[in-house]
Design a protein around this motif. Structure first.
Motif, PDB file in Angstrom:
ATOM      1  N   ASP A  32      -8.584   1.918  -5.658  1.00  0.00           N
ATOM      2  CA  ASP A  32      -9.038   3.071  -6.441  1.00  0.00           C
ATOM      3  C   ASP A  32     -10.363   3.598  -5.913  1.00  0.00           C
ATOM      4  O   ASP A  32     -10.551   4.813  -5.752  1.00  0.00           O
ATOM      5  N   ASP A  49       3.600   1.353  -1.668  1.00  0.00           N
ATOM      6  CA  ASP A  49       3.910   1.407  -3.101  1.00  0.00           C
ATOM      7  C   ASP A  49       2.761   2.038  -3.882  1.00  0.00           C
ATOM      8  O   ASP A  49       2.976   2.871  -4.778  1.00  0.00           O
ATOM      9  N   GLN A  50       1.536   1.610  -3.570  1.00  0.00           N
ATOM     10  CA  GLN A  50       0.368   2.114  -4.274  1.00  0.00           C
ATOM     11  C   GLN A  50       0.180   3.612  -4.044  1.00  0.00           C
ATOM     12  O   GLN A  50      -0.147   4.363  -4.973  1.00  0.00           O
ATOM     13  N   MET A 109       0.824  -1.208   0.000  1.00  0.00           N
ATOM     14  CA  MET A 109       0.000   0.000   0.000  1.00  0.00           C
ATOM     15  C   MET A 109       0.864   1.267   0.000  1.00  0.00           C
ATOM     16  O   MET A 109       0.471   2.285  -0.553  1.00  0.00           O
ATOM     17  N   SER A 115      -6.304  -3.537  -6.629  1.00  0.00           N
ATOM     18  CA  SER A 115      -6.099  -2.187  -7.185  1.00  0.00           C
ATOM     19  C   SER A 115      -7.429  -1.496  -7.437  1.00  0.00           C
ATOM     20  O   SER A 115      -7.563  -0.285  -7.177  1.00  0.00           O
ATOM     21  N   SER A 135       2.696   5.424  -6.193  1.00  0.00           N
ATOM     22  CA  SER A 135       2.367   5.408  -7.625  1.00  0.00           C
ATOM     23  C   SER A 135       1.198   6.333  -7.945  1.00  0.00           C
ATOM     24  O   SER A 135       1.106   6.870  -9.041  1.00  0.00           O
ATOM     25  N   ARG A 136       0.306   6.546  -6.964  1.00  0.00           N
ATOM     26  CA  ARG A 136      -0.849   7.425  -7.160  1.00  0.00           C
ATOM     27  C   ARG A 136      -0.577   8.848  -6.663  1.00  0.00           C
ATOM     28  O   ARG A 136      -1.441   9.704  -6.734  1.00  0.00           O
TER      29      ARG A 136
END
Length: 301
Positions: free
Chosen positions: A268, A226-227, A224, A264, A230-231
């Motif tokens: 989102d 990482d997520q 998370m 993912s 990336s966002r």
């Protein structure tokens, strides 16, 4: 007349008694030898495990030291920054120029505080420290630039103009990279404690719910982080808050109702609807994560 045993019978009897003594002796020697070998193997395993932890650059005390000396300084600044940006968005910034100058000074002082400790013996913690320091430097530049131009605009528009600054965007990017490194270091520490925790794990492009649910919590938190990077999600909540909201969402059965099949997609939805809050992990921990391994850090309590 007393009968005497034949010589051959006497020799046989003595031989039998001797063999019996030898057999009993051999038995107890074997037990002792086997026990000794077992103890030796156990001791070797303990020594090897201790050696791995001792040689690992990611020990719990290092994670705790980083939290109190670097991470906490950064989060204290971020909290002040977020409060100011919220006030600007509501048009309640008061003297925006004065507020931004104070934020620039706070970023400078927190950068100095975060620089006073050497975390470089742990490569990932060293990277995290460097990125947090650079992020604070960029926030200082962003605050100074915004203070210089704040006199000509209203507070309601100031927040959006700050987000367009290159220094602000760089500050966010470096903060999220630092967060990634910190949570990766936690995972590497976990790998030295529990064999089912991998030292390295990269989130695939698609991760199905069943696969996600089988992962250790400390790996989920790293993914998370990482997520969020990336966002470009620079938020008040932590990666573990996002993890717990995803797990709670899955446990509720909502993914099937909404035809969501990947983590993912769930992330989102939760991020876009602003359904994640700071403190979600603490609220859900006793319900979802009673037995999961985590380092003893304040934000997991």
């Amino acid at each position: 007349m007393e009968k005497r045993l034949p010589r051959s019978a006497m020799i046989f009897s003595l031989g039998f008694v001797f063999m019996l003594v030898c057999a009993v002796g051999a038995f107890f020697y074997g037990v002792k030898l086997g026990t000794s070998k077992t103890e030796t193997k156990y001791e070797i395993k303990e020594l090897q495990a201790a050696a791995v932890q001792k040689s690992s650059p990611y020990q719990q005390q290092d994670l705790v030291s980083f939290y109190h000396t670097v991470f906490l300084s950064y989060r204290e600044f971020q909290s002040e920054w977020d409060d100011a940006m919220d006030d600007f968005a509501k048009g309640q910034g008061g003297s925006a120029s004065s507020t931004l100058k104070n934020l620039a000074e706070l970023a400078r002082s927190k950068r100095t505080a975060a620089s006073n400790f050497d975390m470089q013996k742990s490569p990932l913690l060293g990277d995290a420290q460097t990125n947090y320091i650079r992020s604070l430097e960029q926030f200082e530049q962003a605050a100074k630039a915004a203070a210089a131009s704040s006199k000509s605009g209203d507070a309601a528009k100031l927040q959006n103009s700050i987000k367009q600054l290159g220094s602000y965007q760089s500050a966010v990017k470096q903060a999220l990279a630092a967060q990634q490194a910190y949570y990766t270091a936690m995972m590497k520490w976990g790998a030295t404690v529990e064999p089912n925790i991998p030292a390295n794990y990269t989130m695939p492009k698609v991760i199905e719910i069943n696969k996600w649910s089988s992962l250790p919590l400390i790996v989920k938190n790293k993914l998370m982080a990482d997520q969020m990077a990336s966002r470009q999600q620079f938020t008040a909540y932590y990666p573990q808050d996002l993890t717990s909201r995803i797990d709670d969402f899955i446990a509720s059965g909502q993914p099937a109702k909404l035809n969501l099949k990947t983590v993912s997609a769930i992330a989102d939805l939760l991020i876009d609807t602003e359904a994640v809050r700071s403190g979600d992990f603490t609220e859900n921990r006793s319900k979802l994560y009673n037995k999961d391994l985590l380092p003893q850090l304040p934000f997991f309590s």
